[in-house]
Design an enzyme around this catalytic site. Structure first.
Site, PDB file in Angstrom:
ATOM      1  N   LYS A 208      45.801  46.343  45.174  1.00 19.16           N
ATOM      2  CA  LYS A 208      45.094  46.776  44.032  1.00 19.16           C
ATOM      3  C   LYS A 208      45.201  48.310  43.683  1.00 19.16           C
ATOM      4  O   LYS A 208      44.634  49.073  44.728  1.00 19.16           O
ATOM      5  CB  LYS A 208      43.426  46.388  43.824  1.00 19.16           C
ATOM      6  CG  LYS A 208      42.737  46.973  42.709  1.00 19.16           C
ATOM      7  CD  LYS A 208      41.343  46.355  42.920  1.00 19.16           C
ATOM      8  CE  LYS A 208      40.399  46.931  41.741  1.00 19.16           C
ATOM      9  NZ  LYS A 208      39.247  46.472  41.620  1.00 19.16           N
ATOM     10  N   LYS A 261      47.401  43.594  41.292  1.00 20.05           N
ATOM     11  CA  LYS A 261      47.005  44.054  40.076  1.00 20.05           C
ATOM     12  C   LYS A 261      47.034  45.477  40.129  1.00 20.05           C
ATOM     13  O   LYS A 261      47.124  46.199  41.077  1.00 20.05           O
ATOM     14  CB  LYS A 261      45.558  43.614  39.904  1.00 20.05           C
ATOM     15  CG  LYS A 261      44.422  44.595  40.169  1.00 20.05           C
ATOM     16  CD  LYS A 261      43.018  44.078  39.956  1.00 20.05           C
ATOM     17  CE  LYS A 261      42.209  44.868  38.792  1.00 20.05           C
ATOM     18  NZ  LYS A 261      40.928  45.082  39.104  1.00 20.05           N
TER      19      LYS A 261
END
Ligand code: PBG
Ligand code: ZN
Length: 339
Positions: A208, A261
């Site tokens: 992330k 992500k």
């Protein structure tokens, strides 16, 4: 110049064949026959933002078509998603009040457990997932508890585990730790197992990045940090080897699915991870990715449906099995009508 033109038009000697990939592009049926990546509604997960109350619906201006929903309306939305064939929902809670240590995350009377209990008894053909983080629940908006102005990694772990246990108890099939604290997957696994929730799965937000693309989400969830930024816990977007390390660590700590992500800025990481790891891979097409498409489409600068399906297809092509997307309902509807 003349010479160049002449060499270009030299006839190809008979029998000297060159490759013609265009043969397989000639008709829609041929293209369909050899398509390498097929999106399916069942691989899509829809984020849902939940708040307390009944019949409560607050449109989210930064996320077109999305609203903060009370548990009853969230169930209605999940029923719609299930009818469209969407694979799952990922719940985010927005509490009525926030605390320094984000205790509300583990409150079993909070909007997420309440919605999970209702969803569970509705028995919809959906995977039920809940995001596990403190940022929506802390007064300061950081993903962990503070020690001065530092985020205290290890003090955060039991609070995340408590939240995961509360969600598993309320009916979550899957919990998704997104705080980027070191050891969070191991902490959740240990907590869930000790609490009797051995079968609750963990989707680890493993890679992330500290991305600007979470902006619209933070407006939706009221989780913008009150001071500083998230760069001391989320990864530098410049780092890919570090992303592989994070993915491998989470796999070792017991993650069942590994998530990357944002999605479109991590296609290289998805492709690498697909080669190195055999766990299912998820990608989160985050709020800023959706916002860019919506904004351009609104101005007539881009074809909305084309941009959504092309971006989701690229994310799947790179290696994602599961895609979390704000376009889950629209994409599922389009995929059903084009097949
Ligand atoms: C909570 C969380 C965030 C997102 C998913 N879980 C926000 C953040 O880390 O600031 C981002 C999702 C999106 O932008 O759509 N930690
Ligand atoms: Zn967070």
């Amino acid at each position: 110049m003349r010479e160049l033109l002449r060499t270009r038009t030299v006839p190809i000697p008979a029998g000297d064949r060159h490759d013609r990939p265009r043969r397989l592009r000639a008709t829609p049926a041929l293209r369909e026959l050899v398509r390498e990546t097929r999106l399916h509604p069942a691989q899509l997960m829809a984020p849902i933002f939940v708040v307390s109350g009944r019949g409560r619906r607050e449109e989210i201006s930064s996320l077109k078509g999305h609203a903060r929903l009370s548990p009853d309306l969230a169930v209605a939305e999940a029923e719609r998603l299930a009818r469209l064939g969407v694979g799952g929902v990922l719940l985010f809670g927005i509490p009525d009040s926030k605390h320094a240590r984000g205790e509300g995350a583990a409150d079993e009377t909070g909007p997420v457990p309440e919605t999970l209990r209702r969803l569970k008894s509705a028995k919809l053909p959906l995977a039920l997932a809940a995001d596990v983080c403190l940022c929506e629940y802390t007064t300061h908006g950081h993903c962990g508890v503070l020690d001065g102005d530092r985020i205290d990694n290890d003090a955060t772990l039991p609070l995340l585990a408590d939240a995961a246990i509360a969600y598993a108890e309320a009916g979550a099939d899957v919990v998704a730790p997104s705080a980027m604290m070191d050891g969070q997957v191991a902490a959740l696994r240990a907590g869930l197992d000790a609490g009797g929730f051995q079968s609750a799965a963990i989707v680890a937000y493993a890679s992330k990045h500290a991305s600007v693309l979470y902006g619209p989400f933070r407006e939706a969830a009221g989780s913008t940090p009150g001071f500083g930024d998230r760069k001391s816990y989320q990864m530098d977007p410049a780092n890919g080897r570090e992303a592989m390390r994070e993915l491998e660590l989470d796999a070792r700590e017991g993650a069942d699915i590994l998530m990357v992500k944002p999605a479109i800025t991590s296609l290289d990481l998805l492709a690498l991870a697909r080669q190195r790891l055999d766990l299912p891979l998820a990608a989160y097409q985050v709020s800023g990715e959706a916002a860019m498409i919506e904004a351009a489409a609104e101005r007539g600068w881009i074809d909305r449906r084309g941009a959504v399906l092309e971006s989701l297809t690229a994310i799947a092509r790179a290696g994602a099995n599961v895609i979390v997307t704000y376009f889950a309902a629209d994409a599922a509807a389009w995929l059903r009508e084009t097949r």
